[in-house]
Design an enzyme around this catalytic site. Structure first.
Site, PDB file in Angstrom:
ATOM      1  N   PHE A 139       0.861  -1.193   0.000  1.00  0.00           N
ATOM      2  CA  PHE A 139       0.000   0.000   0.000  1.00  0.00           C
ATOM      3  C   PHE A 139       0.891   1.234   0.000  1.00  0.00           C
ATOM      4  O   PHE A 139       1.724   1.403   0.885  1.00  0.00           O
ATOM      5  CB  PHE A 139      -0.938   0.039   1.209  1.00  0.00           C
ATOM      6  CG  PHE A 139      -1.836   1.244   1.175  1.00  0.00           C
ATOM      7  CD1 PHE A 139      -3.001   1.229   0.421  1.00  0.00           C
ATOM      8  CD2 PHE A 139      -1.501   2.415   1.856  1.00  0.00           C
ATOM      9  CE1 PHE A 139      -3.824   2.358   0.347  1.00  0.00           C
ATOM     10  CE2 PHE A 139      -2.321   3.551   1.786  1.00  0.00           C
ATOM     11  CZ  PHE A 139      -3.483   3.506   1.035  1.00  0.00           C
ATOM     12  N   ASP A 226       9.423   2.518   1.748  1.00  0.00           N
ATOM     13  CA  ASP A 226       8.284   3.290   2.260  1.00  0.00           C
ATOM     14  C   ASP A 226       8.149   3.011   3.755  1.00  0.00           C
ATOM     15  O   ASP A 226       7.689   1.957   4.172  1.00  0.00           O
ATOM     16  CB  ASP A 226       7.020   2.872   1.481  1.00  0.00           C
ATOM     17  CG  ASP A 226       5.759   3.604   1.938  1.00  0.00           C
ATOM     18  OD1 ASP A 226       5.800   4.264   2.991  1.00  0.00           O
ATOM     19  OD2 ASP A 226       4.731   3.478   1.240  1.00  0.00           O
ATOM     20  N   LYS A 255       3.012   9.657   8.383  1.00  0.00           N
ATOM     21  CA  LYS A 255       2.205   9.345   9.560  1.00  0.00           C
ATOM     22  C   LYS A 255       2.765   9.838  10.903  1.00  0.00           C
ATOM     23  O   LYS A 255       2.368  10.875  11.389  1.00  0.00           O
ATOM     24  CB  LYS A 255       1.923   7.839   9.607  1.00  0.00           C
ATOM     25  CG  LYS A 255       0.994   7.403   8.462  1.00  0.00           C
ATOM     26  CD  LYS A 255       0.356   6.055   8.706  1.00  0.00           C
ATOM     27  CE  LYS A 255      -0.801   5.791   7.767  1.00  0.00           C
ATOM     28  NZ  LYS A 255      -0.480   5.199   6.482  1.00  0.00           N
TER      29      LYS A 255
HETATM   30  C1  LIG Z   1      -0.783   5.408   5.074  1.00  0.00           C
HETATM   31  C2  LIG Z   1       0.258   5.003   4.120  1.00  0.00           C
HETATM   32  C3  LIG Z   1       0.496   5.731   2.945  1.00  0.00           C
HETATM   33  C4  LIG Z   1      -0.375   6.889   2.530  1.00  0.00           C
HETATM   34  O1  LIG Z   1      -0.309   7.954   3.412  1.00  0.00           O
HETATM   35  P1  LIG Z   1      -1.397   9.137   3.312  1.00  0.00           P
HETATM   36  O2  LIG Z   1      -0.901  10.138   4.299  1.00  0.00           O
HETATM   37  O3  LIG Z   1      -2.718   8.538   3.672  1.00  0.00           O
HETATM   38  O4  LIG Z   1      -1.384   9.618   1.920  1.00  0.00           O
HETATM   39  C5  LIG Z   1       1.540   5.341   2.143  1.00  0.00           C
HETATM   40  N1  LIG Z   1       2.320   4.292   2.459  1.00  0.00           N
HETATM   41  C6  LIG Z   1       2.120   3.578   3.576  1.00  0.00           C
HETATM   42  C7  LIG Z   1       3.041   2.448   3.894  1.00  0.00           C
HETATM   43  C8  LIG Z   1       1.075   3.891   4.433  1.00  0.00           C
HETATM   44  O5  LIG Z   1       0.863   3.161   5.524  1.00  0.00           O
END
Ligand SMILES: *Cc1c(COP(=O)(O)O)cnc(C)c1O
Length: 404
Positions: A139, A226, A255
């Site tokens: 994701f 990521d 986050k």
């Molecule tokens: C939540 C998340 C995203 C997206 O972040 P947003 O602030 O909602 O755009 C991207 N990569 C990972 C691994 C995530 O957990």
């Protein structure tokens, strides 16, 4: 704290676009890992705003610092130097061992920047149609490019045509990656989460990360990790890939970086630090003084309060307690994750648990249909972890009995 807000609060949102399946509750205020709804009911917060509220709610050091910042400057523009950007960038460079940082406001925006870095890295060496390796169950966000990189058909459905230039492989399988990229001169990067979050709390093996580092060096690809969800101390190291003792070339963050103030960042190592020049990329809100202050203070307070150590201590305690209580339970598939990023996978779908837990005063989420996810604030105590277990375990046992 008084629950009355100066605006009406209801657990219904007829005018808000219907993008989330929401619980019938509205939160009013919080303290540490505890939150209260508008009717005064208390909840133990094991979700932490989905791995965002690093310092919990109403942290006694964060709140006055942010108040001071708001009265000074909230936003200026990237047309000017922003000293707090340099302060946060220097700190992230120190913690990561990497070299430069671009600031934005969300996770998907950090990942968009990473994907643009990868493409320009390719173009700069004459690759016209650069391709990026991505993963099953990944994701990376919900913009058109990041949902294309995401490995979840539900996230993509209805939004085609998808962005091209992705090669998808299964996690933790070096041979599959080699096979999928063999003889392809257009590959420029490998892009993955160190622990998949939305995909069901799926950790990447340290051996696999080391093999990726080696392969990326041999092939001159960027290794892009990521850490939007698993980073910022959650696993007990600043960044989850550090358990493998490797350095990525590109690392998106978001986050937990600002304890709730919107913030994103892309940290780049030497191979990626000079790809962007003025005019290549930007973000109006990115790096604004309020977000930067939130990042600087979050990290400072984490260091002062030893929250990486706490994440390990409380995470290990929580995992062991769940293992002890649910270990032999039919219907339990696996308990996995690291520090305060834990998933309990059942053999049956279990999204009902989110509402049932809330009724009992516990906030959690369920991801990938059958994985209970806990990503609480890093200030959680072992007593609170015990409370999570005491509420969650009977609910899990009950659900399994119903579905057996
Ligand atoms: C939540 C998340 C995203 C997206 O972040 P947003 O602030 O909602 O755009 C991207 N990569 C990972 C691994 C995530 O957990």
């Amino acid at each position: 704290m008084n629950a009355a807000l100066p605006i009406p609060v209801e657990a219904a949102s007829p005018h808000v676009m219907n993008t989330y399946g929401r619980l019938p509750l509205a939160l009013s205020h919080g303290q540490g890992c505890r939150v209260w709804d508008v009717n005064g009911k208390a909840y133990l917060d094991a979700l932490g705003g989905i791995a965002v509220n690093t310092l919990g709610h109403n942290h006694p050091k964060l709140v006055p610092a942010l108040q001071e910042q708001i009265s000074r400057l909230i936003h200026t523009s990237n047309y000017y130097h922003i000293p707090l950007q340099e302060a946060l960038a220097a700190k992230l460079v120190e913690l990561s061992g990497m070299s430069n940082v671009f600031f934005c406001s969300t996770g998907l925006e950090a990942n968009e920047a990473a994907l643009k870095l990868a493409r320009k890295f390719g173009h700069d060496k004459g690759i016209e149609r650069p391709e990026v390796v991505v993963y099953d169950k990944a994701f990376h966000g919900r913009s058109i490019a990041t949902l294309s990189a995401t490995g979840n058909a539900k996230v993509q459905a209805g939004f085609g045509p998808l962005v091209e230039g992705f090669i998808r492989v299964p996690l933790n399988d070096v041979q599959a990656l080699k096979k999928a990229t063999a003889g392809n001169p257009n590959v420029v990067a490998v892009f993955l989460e160190a622990i998949q979050g939305e995909g069901g709390v799926n950790p990447v093996n340290v051996d696999y990360l080391r093999a990726l580092r080696k392969l990326c060096d041999e092939q001159d690809w960027l290794l892009m990790i990521d850490e939007v969800q698993c980073g910022m101390g959650r696993t007990g190291k600043w960044f989850a890939h550090q358990w493998a003792g490797i350095l990525p070339d590109v690392m998106p963050l978001a986050k937990g970086l600002g304890s709730g103030v919107p913030i994103g960042a892309v940290v780049a190592g030497p191979k990626a630090a000079k790809i962007f020049a003025p005019g290549n990329h930007g973000s109006t809100f990115g790096g604004n003084p309020l977000a930067m202050r939130a990042g600087v203070e979050t990290i400072r307070i984490m260091e002062e309060e030893g929250l990486l150590g706490n994440a390990v201590k409380v995470g290990d305690h929580l995992k062991a307690a769940l293992q002890r209580e649910l270990g032999g339970q039919p219907g339990l598939k696996e308990i996995r994750g690291r520090g305060l990023m834990l998933g309990v996978e059942l053999t049956v779908p279990c999204s009902e648990l989110v509402g049932r837990a809330a009724e009992k005063g516990l906030l959690i989420s369920v991801t990938a249909d059958s994985v209970i996810r806990m990503v609480p604030s890093l200030v959680m105590t072992t007593a609170e972890a015990d409370e999570v277990v005491s509420i969650l375990v009977p609910l899990v046992q009950q659900l399994i009995k119903e579905k057996a």
